[in-house]
Design a protein around this motif. Structure first.
Motif, mmCIF file in Angstrom:
data_model
loop_
_atom_site.group_PDB
_atom_site.id
_atom_site.type_symbol
_atom_site.label_atom_id
_atom_site.label_comp_id
_atom_site.label_asym_id
_atom_site.label_seq_id
_atom_site.Cartn_x
_atom_site.Cartn_y
_atom_site.Cartn_z
ATOM 1 N N ALA A 82 0.803 -1.302 0.034
ATOM 2 C CA ALA A 82 0.052 -0.068 -0.035
ATOM 3 C C ALA A 82 0.741 1.133 0.060
ATOM 4 O O ALA A 82 0.640 2.280 -0.694
ATOM 5 C CB ALA A 82 -0.796 -0.114 1.103
ATOM 6 N N ILE A 83 2.012 1.325 0.794
ATOM 7 C CA ILE A 83 2.677 2.535 0.714
ATOM 8 C C ILE A 83 3.592 2.677 -0.518
ATOM 9 O O ILE A 83 3.680 3.664 -1.000
ATOM 10 C CB ILE A 83 3.917 2.317 1.848
ATOM 11 C CG1 ILE A 83 3.144 2.224 3.289
ATOM 12 C CG2 ILE A 83 4.779 3.491 1.812
ATOM 13 C CD1 ILE A 83 4.040 1.931 4.377
ATOM 14 N N ASN A 84 3.934 1.465 -1.234
ATOM 15 C CA ASN A 84 4.685 1.580 -2.437
ATOM 16 C C ASN A 84 3.639 2.031 -3.557
ATOM 17 O O ASN A 84 4.230 2.811 -4.347
ATOM 18 C CB ASN A 84 5.327 0.341 -2.664
ATOM 19 C CG ASN A 84 6.394 -0.068 -1.904
ATOM 20 O OD1 ASN A 84 7.135 0.752 -1.318
ATOM 21 N ND2 ASN A 84 6.775 -1.287 -1.768
ATOM 22 N N THR A 85 2.424 1.560 -3.426
ATOM 23 C CA THR A 85 1.326 1.938 -4.486
ATOM 24 C C THR A 85 1.172 3.591 -4.479
ATOM 25 O O THR A 85 0.898 4.220 -5.558
ATOM 26 C CB THR A 85 0.114 1.311 -4.190
ATOM 27 O OG1 THR A 85 0.613 -0.047 -4.399
ATOM 28 C CG2 THR A 85 -0.770 1.509 -5.223
ATOM 29 N N GLN A 86 1.177 4.067 -3.026
ATOM 30 C CA GLN A 86 1.061 5.399 -3.098
ATOM 31 C C GLN A 86 2.215 6.489 -3.285
ATOM 32 O O GLN A 86 2.254 7.532 -3.937
ATOM 33 C CB GLN A 86 0.440 5.823 -1.458
ATOM 34 C CG GLN A 86 0.016 7.384 -1.330
ATOM 35 C CD GLN A 86 -0.965 8.029 -1.813
ATOM 36 O OE1 GLN A 86 -1.890 6.975 -2.504
ATOM 37 N NE2 GLN A 86 -1.025 9.096 -2.149
ATOM 38 N N PHE A 87 3.271 5.897 -2.693
ATOM 39 C CA PHE A 87 4.551 6.693 -2.894
ATOM 40 C C PHE A 87 5.367 6.465 -3.922
ATOM 41 O O PHE A 87 6.503 7.258 -4.021
ATOM 42 C CB PHE A 87 5.039 6.870 -1.492
ATOM 43 C CG PHE A 87 4.277 7.458 -0.461
ATOM 44 C CD1 PHE A 87 3.971 8.937 -0.397
ATOM 45 C CD2 PHE A 87 3.659 6.899 0.487
ATOM 46 C CE1 PHE A 87 3.120 9.580 0.410
ATOM 47 C CE2 PHE A 87 2.764 7.329 1.570
ATOM 48 C CZ PHE A 87 2.558 8.620 1.508
ATOM 49 N N GLY A 88 5.562 5.299 -4.402
ATOM 50 C CA GLY A 88 6.263 5.013 -5.588
ATOM 51 C C GLY A 88 7.151 3.422 -5.088
ATOM 52 O O GLY A 88 7.010 3.408 -3.797
ATOM 53 N N PRO A 89 7.504 2.797 -5.832
ATOM 54 C CA PRO A 89 8.254 1.466 -5.641
ATOM 55 C C PRO A 89 9.514 1.836 -4.934
ATOM 56 O O PRO A 89 10.157 2.688 -4.807
ATOM 57 C CB PRO A 89 8.210 1.074 -7.236
ATOM 58 C CG PRO A 89 8.251 2.059 -7.939
ATOM 59 C CD PRO A 89 7.250 2.891 -7.372
ATOM 60 N N GLY A 90 9.922 0.820 -3.993
ATOM 61 C CA GLY A 90 11.046 0.839 -3.248
ATOM 62 C C GLY A 90 10.896 1.844 -2.081
ATOM 63 O O GLY A 90 12.000 1.864 -1.192
ATOM 64 N N VAL A 91 9.805 2.426 -1.851
ATOM 65 C CA VAL A 91 9.578 3.357 -0.529
ATOM 66 C C VAL A 91 9.696 2.259 0.825
ATOM 67 O O VAL A 91 10.160 2.894 1.829
ATOM 68 C CB VAL A 91 8.490 4.199 -0.609
ATOM 69 C CG1 VAL A 91 8.307 4.937 0.574
ATOM 70 C CG2 VAL A 91 8.606 5.079 -1.925
ATOM 71 N N ALA A 92 8.901 1.420 0.677
ATOM 72 C CA ALA A 92 8.763 0.408 1.815
ATOM 73 C C ALA A 92 9.307 -0.948 1.676
ATOM 74 O O ALA A 92 8.871 -1.219 0.332
ATOM 75 C CB ALA A 92 7.227 0.522 2.298
ATOM 76 N N GLN A 93 9.669 -1.605 2.547
ATOM 77 C CA GLN A 93 9.998 -3.047 2.218
ATOM 78 C C GLN A 93 9.788 -3.633 3.667
ATOM 79 O O GLN A 93 10.159 -3.082 4.885
ATOM 80 C CB GLN A 93 11.283 -3.232 1.904
ATOM 81 C CG GLN A 93 12.608 -2.759 2.747
ATOM 82 C CD GLN A 93 13.875 -3.169 2.267
ATOM 83 O OE1 GLN A 93 14.057 -3.788 1.651
ATOM 84 N NE2 GLN A 93 14.790 -2.285 2.763
ATOM 85 N N ALA A 94 8.952 -5.010 3.782
ATOM 86 C CA ALA A 94 9.134 -5.704 4.924
ATOM 87 C C ALA A 94 10.262 -6.295 5.340
ATOM 88 O O ALA A 94 10.770 -7.009 4.375
ATOM 89 C CB ALA A 94 7.995 -6.760 4.792
ATOM 90 N N LEU A 95 10.560 -6.065 6.443
ATOM 91 C CA LEU A 95 11.813 -6.668 7.205
ATOM 92 C C LEU A 95 11.586 -8.177 7.772
ATOM 93 O O LEU A 95 12.445 -8.955 7.320
ATOM 94 C CB LEU A 95 12.656 -6.031 8.177
ATOM 95 C CG LEU A 95 13.045 -4.318 7.587
ATOM 96 C CD1 LEU A 95 13.658 -3.428 8.681
ATOM 97 C CD2 LEU A 95 13.687 -4.550 6.472
ATOM 98 N N ASP A 96 10.432 -8.215 8.201
ATOM 99 C CA ASP A 96 10.067 -9.708 8.908
ATOM 100 C C ASP A 96 8.472 -9.597 8.977
ATOM 101 O O ASP A 96 7.761 -8.671 8.580
ATOM 102 C CB ASP A 96 10.741 -9.903 10.035
ATOM 103 C CG ASP A 96 10.539 -8.721 11.106
ATOM 104 O OD1 ASP A 96 9.287 -8.180 11.219
ATOM 105 O OD2 ASP A 96 11.669 -8.465 11.751
ATOM 106 N N GLY A 97 7.894 -10.322 9.536
ATOM 107 C CA GLY A 97 6.568 -10.357 9.824
ATOM 108 C C GLY A 97 5.806 -9.487 10.611
ATOM 109 O O GLY A 97 4.842 -9.301 10.782
#
Length: 385
Positions: free
Chosen positions: A223-238
């Protein structure tokens, strides 16, 4: 012609009403479907932005003879002596031993320091008696420092207590309504020190999910990448999502405010059954399903009764004594349990209906659910609290 025109108008009104009803239902369904989406702020929080627990020792004065009995609570006397000494009043050991402070009670004061709290901000505090005071009603908390886990003073508490209760005692009888040994002071503490946060440090911030779930972490990052662009957010773990944020303080706050409002579709929760062994409460979530199984459960009851028996000596005996004894009777009764077949149930309503068909009490269901889980027929995780 008039009759047919009237019928035509009536039919048109009916069709219009049905169309309006259909549109309203469609709008309602649309609203319900949207309501299933949660915002990021409801499933995650910014790491490092948290509240802090504060606690302190204090004295409540002005009680109407319902304070601590100082002969049994020496720390009440010591606390008052320390407070008076700060005001320039010194008491000798003999004087302290003679004090009867029925209007004073020793208390613990607790408060929660919210994130970004600034000096001068007011906090609500809870006051609880630690001695044998009968009631804190009508008392006033004198200045009490509140410390954090690091031992530093972050707030100062003082004020009149609000105790939501009442009590009366006379002739050995006592009536109490609600709890009289604890109270609350709205805006009873003032912040004195700032707790630093790492919100403005570094080029990234971390979001921490309220519950560990890989699916939710993936959806939040998407959801964050869709709004602000690819690569802005990444899940580090669960549980943790790393987000690139602007370096400027004002831009970072605007970024966080917009990000927290992004919708995230709910993930299907893991099947879980929560069992409270103390109260017998059982809670099942929507994902719980039940496989086909057969159950036999019988009730076992044990009854113990005691009857007094008096043994008296003979009329001509010497030195005999009357003895009172008890005769105990133990009766064990076990009701026959019939075998009940439970069909497979994929919906929560079917699971509840199947368990209700057993006619067992909640306490019995605790053992039954554990047995069903061991047999592999309960597709859920059992958690005992």
């Amino acid at each position: 012609m008039t009759h047919w025109n009237t019928l035509a108008k009536t039919a048109s009104l009916k069709l219009l009403g049905q169309a309006c009803l259909t549109l309203c239902m469609a709008a309602l369904l649309g609203t319900v479907s949207v309501a299933h989406a949660m915002r990021i702020k409801e499933v995650a929080s910014v790491e490092g932005v948290r509240s802090n627990q504060l606690t302190g020792f204090g004295l409540v004065v002005g009680l109407d003879g319902t304070g601590d009995q100082t002969t049994q609570m020496p720390y009440t006397t010591q606390g008052l002596s320390n407070y008076l000494q700060q005001l320039g009043i010194s008491l000798t050991a003999t004087t302290l031993a003679q004090l009867q402070m029925k209007n004073v009670a020793a208390v613990l004061v607790t408060a929660q320091l919210p994130p970004f709290a600034r000096p001068g901000q007011m906090l609500d505090v809870n006051v609880s008696s630690v001695g044998n005071a009968k009631s804190l009603k009508g008392g006033t908390l004198i200045a009490s420092p509140l410390k954090g886990a690091d031992g530093e003073i972050y707030a100062l508490a003082q004020g009149n207590l609000i105790v939501a209760g009442a009590g009366a005692a006379a002739g050995g009888s006592k009536v109490t309504v609600n709890h009289l040994s604890a109270g609350r002071i709205p805006d009873g503490a003032q912040v004195e020190r700032v707790v630093p946060t790492a919100l403005q440090e570094g080029s990234t911030i971390n979001l921490s999910l309220n519950a560990s779930d890989f699916q939710t972490a993936r959806k939040v990052a998407s959801a964050i990448n869709t709004q602000f662009g690819p690569g802005v957010a990444q899940a580090l773990d669960g549980r943790t999502i790393q987000v690139k944020a602007p370096m400027n303080a004002n831009d970072r706050i605007n970024f966080l405010a917009e990000m927290e409002e992004l919708p995230v579709q709910n993930s299907v929760a893991a099947a879980k059954v929560i069992i409270n062994a103390r109260t017998g409460s059982i809670v099942l979530n929507q994902a719980v399903s039940l496989g086909a199984c057969a159950i036999a459960h019988g009730n076992l009851s044990i009854s113990i009764s005691s009857t007094p028996v008096i043994s008296q000596p003979n009329a001509l005996s010497t030195g005999g004594q009357t003895v009172v004894a008890e005769k105990s009777t133990i009766e064990i009764k076990q009701d026959a349990g019939k075998l009940i077949q439970l069909p497979a149930a994929a919906q929560l309503a079917d699971v509840v209906k199947a368990l209700n068909s057993l006619g067992a009490t909640p306490q019995d269901l605790l053992a039954i659910l554990q047995a069903i889980k061991s047999a592999g027929a309960l597709n859920a995780e059992l958690e005992v609290i």
